[in-house]
Design a protein around this motif. Structure first.
Motif, PDB file in Angstrom:
ATOM      1  N   GLU A 336      45.546  56.202  56.729  1.00 27.26           N
ATOM      2  CA  GLU A 336      44.084  56.304  56.773  1.00 27.26           C
ATOM      3  C   GLU A 336      43.648  57.768  56.679  1.00 27.26           C
ATOM      4  O   GLU A 336      42.710  58.107  55.959  1.00 27.26           O
ATOM      5  CB  GLU A 336      43.558  55.691  58.071  1.00 27.26           C
ATOM      6  N   VAL A 337      44.324  58.634  57.425  1.00 25.27           N
ATOM      7  CA  VAL A 337      44.008  60.059  57.372  1.00 25.27           C
ATOM      8  C   VAL A 337      44.283  60.602  55.975  1.00 25.27           C
ATOM      9  O   VAL A 337      43.476  61.352  55.405  1.00 25.27           O
ATOM     10  CB  VAL A 337      44.819  60.837  58.428  1.00 25.27           C
ATOM     11  N   ALA A 338      45.422  60.215  55.402  1.00 28.14           N
ATOM     12  CA  ALA A 338      45.788  60.692  54.068  1.00 28.14           C
ATOM     13  C   ALA A 338      44.747  60.277  53.031  1.00 28.14           C
ATOM     14  O   ALA A 338      44.360  61.076  52.167  1.00 28.14           O
ATOM     15  CB  ALA A 338      47.168  60.170  53.691  1.00 28.14           C
ATOM     16  N   ALA A 339      44.296  59.030  53.101  1.00 30.37           N
ATOM     17  CA  ALA A 339      43.308  58.562  52.130  1.00 30.37           C
ATOM     18  C   ALA A 339      42.016  59.361  52.241  1.00 30.37           C
ATOM     19  O   ALA A 339      41.408  59.723  51.221  1.00 30.37           O
ATOM     20  CB  ALA A 339      43.043  57.078  52.346  1.00 30.37           C
ATOM     21  N   ARG A 340      41.584  59.663  53.474  1.00 27.10           N
ATOM     22  CA  ARG A 340      40.362  60.455  53.643  1.00 27.10           C
ATOM     23  C   ARG A 340      40.533  61.868  53.083  1.00 27.10           C
ATOM     24  O   ARG A 340      39.593  62.455  52.553  1.00 27.10           O
ATOM     25  CB  ARG A 340      39.987  60.534  55.119  1.00 27.10           C
ATOM     26  N   ALA A 341      41.738  62.417  53.223  1.00 29.23           N
ATOM     27  CA  ALA A 341      42.005  63.784  52.764  1.00 29.23           C
ATOM     28  C   ALA A 341      42.481  63.828  51.315  1.00 29.23           C
ATOM     29  O   ALA A 341      42.870  64.895  50.821  1.00 29.23           O
ATOM     30  CB  ALA A 341      43.044  64.437  53.669  1.00 29.23           C
ATOM     31  N   GLN A 342      42.476  62.689  50.647  1.00 31.74           N
ATOM     32  CA  GLN A 342      42.882  62.583  49.250  1.00 31.74           C
ATOM     33  C   GLN A 342      44.305  63.092  49.036  1.00 31.74           C
ATOM     34  O   GLN A 342      44.598  63.844  48.094  1.00 31.74           O
ATOM     35  CB  GLN A 342      41.890  63.305  48.326  1.00 31.74           C
ATOM     36  N   THR A 343      45.192  62.640  49.929  1.00 33.15           N
ATOM     37  CA  THR A 343      46.609  62.943  49.770  1.00 33.15           C
ATOM     38  C   THR A 343      47.405  61.704  50.163  1.00 33.15           C
ATOM     39  O   THR A 343      46.865  60.594  50.132  1.00 33.15           O
ATOM     40  CB  THR A 343      46.996  64.196  50.597  1.00 33.15           C
ATOM     41  N   ILE A 344      48.673  61.859  50.500  1.00 38.40           N
ATOM     42  CA  ILE A 344      49.538  60.734  50.822  1.00 38.40           C
ATOM     43  C   ILE A 344      50.247  60.999  52.144  1.00 38.40           C
ATOM     44  O   ILE A 344      50.423  62.160  52.536  1.00 38.40           O
ATOM     45  CB  ILE A 344      50.576  60.488  49.697  1.00 38.40           C
ATOM     46  N   PRO A 345      50.669  59.944  52.868  1.00 39.03           N
ATOM     47  CA  PRO A 345      51.351  60.163  54.146  1.00 39.03           C
ATOM     48  C   PRO A 345      52.591  61.036  54.030  1.00 39.03           C
ATOM     49  O   PRO A 345      52.899  61.803  54.942  1.00 39.03           O
ATOM     50  CB  PRO A 345      51.711  58.746  54.608  1.00 39.03           C
TER      51      PRO A 345
END
Length: 362
Positions: A336-345
């Motif tokens: 979820e954090v990665a999606a908001r930051a436009q990156t990947i886990p």
């Protein structure tokens, strides 16, 4: 002491490894390259040592860390060797080795080793990163088989788009792999995390003799951008947490943080958290990125700084100085954090630094 830390749940790690093995029906190499995706390669390997079929790392430096840490299970070098001189160390430490180029085949033919190598012969089936071309694959196999330096050959490739469940590219790569290996004997290794979770049809006639290579799923993060049934059974291994070190009472219309790109719309309580991009938290996480504050849902506000970030406490009257903030983990998923930051886990975990790791569930 600064309160930022990463809690590593080794029991969750074991759960995820067991899920990979049971879901695939195959032997599983636990991928612990890049310091186990930021989780600590040696502690993670030690936690899995009793049950893992083997481990996979990027390079010989990573393999030697495990060997010097008393990891005796097979260790595969996913990038193979970078120069022929490394074959001496590979031989000495009984490492398994990916071969993806003709120059590596030639180096093995010229080598004088004390014991036969276990080689994983990699085909470029469409990733177009490393791997032998289909035109060279069978000849390379037969050269290795005939040179007297190789005891076992595993046939492998790597999927480029297995995290896209509706993409035909994976089936195309599988068909090319099967055509290129026709008539060649050997165990097979094709499935990375997304293929284990989302492509059960990628199996050979004898799946129990083949190898899967779980990576991101070991650490409890989904490789998919949408819900997926098996991925929902993963348990997050890392919990990144810190505490609120300051509370500000602001009126409406006040900017928060660098550039003032967040402005309070009402009288607000703002908590300052000891966590920033120098710890590995993504600088580009926007306002609204989820956090958990004392177990309650909260949100990031303003721009992430090097050592600090701000969260909204306005609707959380019980939260304040010393409140625990989870940045990602079991309550706030890294995906979820990665999606908001436009990156990947993957990147979130690998970027972790400066934050001490605390291991539990040994």
């Amino acid at each position: 002491m600064r309160p930022a830390r990463a809690l590593i749940d080794l029991q969750a790690l074991r759960h995820n490894y067991q899920l990979a093995r049971s879901a695939s029906g195959s032997k599983a190499l636990a991928v612990v390259k890049a310091d186990a995706y930021g989780h600590g390669a040696l502690p993670c390997a030690q936690a899995l040592a009793a049950e893992a079929d083997g481990f996979a790392v990027a390079c010989i430096e990573e393999a030697l860390e495990l060997r010097y840490g008393a990891i005796a299970k097979p260790i595969l070098l996913l990038e193979g060797f970078f120069e022929a001189a490394e074959l001496e160390l590979i031989d000495q430490h009984e490492l398994w080795c990916v071969v993806h180029s003709l120059w590596q085949v030639e180096a093995i033919e010229r080598a004088r080793l004390r014991r036969p190598l276990t080689v994983w012969l990699k085909l470029d089936s469409g990733m177009h990163r490393v791997g032998l071309s289909p035109a060279d694959y069978q000849a390379a196999y037969r050269r290795l088989q005939a040179c007297g330096q190789v005891g076992k050959i595993v046939l492998m490739s790597h999927f480029a788009r297995a995290d896209e469940l509706d993409c035909p590219r994976t089936a195309e790569q599988l068909a090319l792999f099967n055509a290129a290996r026709e008539g060649l004997a050997g165990e097979i290794s094709l499935r990375n995390s997304p293929a284990i979770l989302g492509w059960p049809q990628v199996v050979s006639a004898e799946p129990a003799s083949d190898w899967v290579r779980p990576g991101i799923m070991l650490y409890g993060a989904t490789p998919f951008g949408e819900p997926q049934a098996l991925a929902a059974q993963l348990q997050p291994v890392m919990t990144l947490e810190s505490k609120i070190i300051s509370v500000r009472e602001l009126t409406a219309g006040e900017p928060v943080g660098y550039a003032g790109n967040f402005v309070t719309e009402r009288p607000s309580r703002v908590g300052v958290v000891a966590m920033g991009y120098a710890d590995g938290y993504p600088r580009h996480a926007p306002t609204g990125t989820p956090v958990s504050i004392d177990g309650q849902s909260g949100r990031l506000i303003g721009r992430v700084s090097m050592d600090m970030l701000c969260v909204d406490l306005t609707d959380l009257p019980a939260a304040g100085l010393g409140s625990r903030v989870e940045l990602w983990g079991k309550q706030v998923l890294a995906s979820e954090v990665a999606a908001r930051a436009q990156t990947i886990p993957y990147q979130l975990f690998c970027n972790l630094r400066r934050v001490p790791r605390v291991y539990c569930g040994r």
